[in-house]
Structures are given as C-alpha cells and as structure tokens.
Scaffold this active site. Sequence first.
Site, PDB file in Angstrom:
ATOM      1  N   LEU A 192       0.879  -1.335  -0.002  1.00 36.78           N
ATOM      2  CA  LEU A 192       0.087  -0.130   0.108  1.00 36.78           C
ATOM      3  C   LEU A 192       0.900   1.323   0.046  1.00 36.78           C
ATOM      4  O   LEU A 192       1.960   1.435   0.474  1.00 36.78           O
ATOM      5  CB  LEU A 192      -0.747  -0.013   1.181  1.00 36.78           C
ATOM      6  N   ASP A 193       0.582   2.415  -0.707  1.00 32.26           N
ATOM      7  CA  ASP A 193       1.250   3.521  -0.423  1.00 32.26           C
ATOM      8  C   ASP A 193       1.232   4.058   0.943  1.00 32.26           C
ATOM      9  O   ASP A 193       0.606   3.578   1.699  1.00 32.26           O
ATOM     10  CB  ASP A 193       0.693   4.694  -1.439  1.00 32.26           C
ATOM     11  N   ARG A 194       2.274   4.738   1.039  1.00 33.04           N
ATOM     12  CA  ARG A 194       2.558   5.077   2.702  1.00 33.04           C
ATOM     13  C   ARG A 194       1.327   5.975   3.079  1.00 33.04           C
ATOM     14  O   ARG A 194       1.048   5.620   4.399  1.00 33.04           O
ATOM     15  CB  ARG A 194       3.857   6.108   2.491  1.00 33.04           C
TER      16      ARG A 194
END
Length: 314
Positions: A142-144
Amino acid sequence: MNLKKTKVFYEIINKFSEKQRIDNFLMKKFKKIPKSKLYNIIRKGRIRINKKRVKAKYKLNIGDIIRIPPLKIYNIKNKKIKINTIQKKILNNILYEDKIILILNKPSGLSVHGGSGIHCGIIESLRILRPLDKYLELIHRLDRFTSGILMIAKKKSSLIYFHKQFRKKNIEKKYISIVHGKCLFKNKVITASLSKKNILKKKKMVFIDKNGKKSQTILKTLKTNNLYSLISIKPKTGRTHQIRVHSSIIGHPILFDNRYGNNKLDKKFIYKKIKKNLFLHSKKISFIHPIYKKKMDIIAPLNKNFKKIIKLLF
C-alpha cells in the site's frame, strides 16, 4: 540512529553459496539494508560479478567474484522511541492472524517497508517484534499514506499461493475514498493503461500510456454534494498508484493527494481540525483461505480522522 558506511569489498563464492540467487545471497548478508535498496543497486549495475553486470535472478557459481559497492547500514536499535511508536500502532491494528498469514489495518503515514528515506517500515518492525517468526514477507503493498488492509505471509508457501491468486484475479479488494466534485455514477469503469516512470528526485510517477499496462477500476458513488463525494472503489488490476491516477483523469482527484491531486482545490478545504492525509482506505479483502478452503472477508475499520471528515461533509 547510527550510520555505518562500508567500503568496496569482494566476495569469492564457495560451495556453501553455490546456486544461490544473487538477490537472496545479498539479503542474507545484509539483513539491515531494505530489500528495495538491494534490488536497486543490482538493477543499476553497482553489483558486479566477474566484472559484469547481472540480474537479480543470476545464480552463483563456485569461484564467482562479487564486487560489493559502498553501502549505508543503519543501526535501527538506537531508534527506540520510533520503534516503540510503530510497534504500538502495529499491535493495535492486527485484524486477523493464523499460522500462515497476518493481516493489518495499516495506519496512514506508515511505510510498508524501509527505503526512500524511511529506514524502518512495517515489515522491518514486524521482524523485530516477531523474532520467532522466521518468515515474514509482504504479500502486496500500500502507498505510505493509504490506510487499510495489508497482508503479510508467514510462510513462503502462502506468499506463493496469494501471489498466484492475485494474478488469477481471484482476490477482490474494495477501497473507500473522498474525492473532489459531485459524482453521480453507479458503476463507472475506467480502463486507461498505465506506465511508471522515475522523475526528479527519484520520485515515482505513473502516467496514462496507451502502450502501458492494462488497468481497470470500477467506481461507485456512496454519498455526494456539490464539492465532495464519498466513493467505493473496486480495482480489477493492481497497478502502482492505479486508483489515484484513474480518479484524477476523470476529474475527481482524491482529497489531499499531493502527487496526482488538485492542490488548488485542496487549499479550499475549510475544516481545520481534519488531518490533511490522503483520503484513500483499503476497506475490504475477500479470498479463499489455502488451508481452510473457505471464503474469508476481512474488513478494516476507518480511522477517526476518516470518520470525522465523512460526518462533517455528508
């Protein structure tokens, strides 16, 4: 935090390392260096074997001479306060666990792995928290600043199984997001193909490209007004930044998306008590468990900030 920088040195392969892949050899030797960093130096040709560039899948032979460039090694043991903060967030956000998988409700702002200025991500923290778990690997990413469902394999067999299921599109993921503008669609299908490029400061960006990888996202409006909409998102493919780019190209960028969003519209947001995070949450994942052979639906509750903005806007 201590920083140790190694010098250039050479390794000669003996019978105990024969037939190992070069990436696996380096990961065992440099456990404190993020995998992304090791793959990066292999890809850029900084690792040389017998004075030649190699790919990550290269298998070592007896007598191979490996040139290892200077490497930065961070001693994360000295980051006691930071590790404890991450540890608490991780332990408080475990949604499901058995002997082969662990599923977290990832908080926004935590990177899934170290690298790009983040020296200790979720997977590195888990390995510190779980020294008895000999195998912990990310099943997906997942993106940060995206929150929600994050799956971690506790066995190599489960990693292989879930990767295969993702490729066959047997795993269904659902997201929820707040976007700019009034959305009235019920099942809007976006099929724009995507390509990934590195731009200034090594920033990864994704662009629409007719020759890129095929991508498909289905959007459904849940709530709307003249300025914002709450939407449900079902990605049929799992390309990097897919949801963020697809939302943006149809004129409904995600609120506070600092990479693909609309900064001018974001500045018009009037509620000061809301944390200006990316409002994208991986809400649900459905899959067939490899051992129990039954369908499982794991749901990740929204964080307080996300619940608060929904109440304010809708």
